[in-house]
Scaffold this motif. Structure first.
Motif, mmCIF file in Angstrom:
data_model
loop_
_atom_site.group_PDB
_atom_site.id
_atom_site.type_symbol
_atom_site.label_atom_id
_atom_site.label_comp_id
_atom_site.label_asym_id
_atom_site.label_seq_id
_atom_site.Cartn_x
_atom_site.Cartn_y
_atom_site.Cartn_z
ATOM 1 N N HIS A 46 -1.279 6.002 -5.462
ATOM 2 C CA HIS A 46 -2.596 5.868 -6.084
ATOM 3 C C HIS A 46 -2.553 6.237 -7.569
ATOM 4 O O HIS A 46 -1.740 7.066 -7.978
ATOM 5 N N GLY B 106 -9.904 7.168 -2.163
ATOM 6 C CA GLY B 106 -9.350 5.860 -2.491
ATOM 7 C C GLY B 106 -8.232 5.454 -1.545
ATOM 8 O O GLY B 106 -8.183 4.307 -1.078
ATOM 9 N N ARG C 212 -7.355 1.604 -1.302
ATOM 10 C CA ARG C 212 -7.256 1.220 -2.710
ATOM 11 C C ARG C 212 -6.078 1.942 -3.359
ATOM 12 O O ARG C 212 -5.751 3.059 -2.998
ATOM 13 N N SER C 213 -5.498 1.322 -4.380
ATOM 14 C CA SER C 213 -4.414 1.968 -5.126
ATOM 15 C C SER C 213 -4.872 2.442 -6.497
ATOM 16 O O SER C 213 -4.092 3.036 -7.236
ATOM 17 N N TYR C 214 -6.174 2.208 -6.839
ATOM 18 C CA TYR C 214 -6.683 2.567 -8.162
ATOM 19 C C TYR C 214 -8.134 3.032 -8.056
ATOM 20 O O TYR C 214 -8.934 2.438 -7.329
ATOM 21 N N SER C 215 -8.456 4.107 -8.795
ATOM 22 C CA SER C 215 -9.828 4.611 -8.882
ATOM 23 C C SER C 215 -10.117 5.038 -10.311
ATOM 24 O O SER C 215 -9.193 5.315 -11.087
#
Length: 101
Positions: A27, A87, A92-95
């Motif tokens: 992440h 995340g 998800r891999s991005y926040s």
């Protein structure tokens, strides 16, 4: 090398020996801590293997040393850590955190 820092910190903070090659990227958080502060990129990695038993090595920097269910995190958690865990749980891999929209 982005993986050297987490491997070093795992040893310094928890007594775990991790080969940087055993860290898998999971992440990224792009964060601004407060208005006017410079933005930062936080990279998070998960170890595939480690040696040792986790131990609290920096008690003056930690409120509690405990395993938490990711669905039931305590209120007093570092904000970018909470965003990261949420995340990852959401796939998800991005926040982003702290940006004005």
């Amino acid at each position: 090398m982005a993986t050297a820092g987490p491997a070093r910190e795992a040893f310094e903070e928890a007594g775990l020996v991790i080969d940087p090659a055993d860290l898998e990227f999971v992440h990224t958080v792009h964060t601004v801590d407060r208005p006017g502060a410079p933005p930062r990129i936080q990279l998070f990695f998960c170890p595939r293997h480690w040696e040792g038993t986790p131990e609290e090595r920096e008690p003056d920097r930690c409120l509690a040393w405990k395993w938490w269910d990711t669905k039931d995190l305590p209120e007093s958690i570092v904000p970018y850590t909470r965003v990261t865990i949420e995340g990852i749980r959401a796939g998800r891999s991005y926040s982003e955190l702290g940006w004005s929209r």
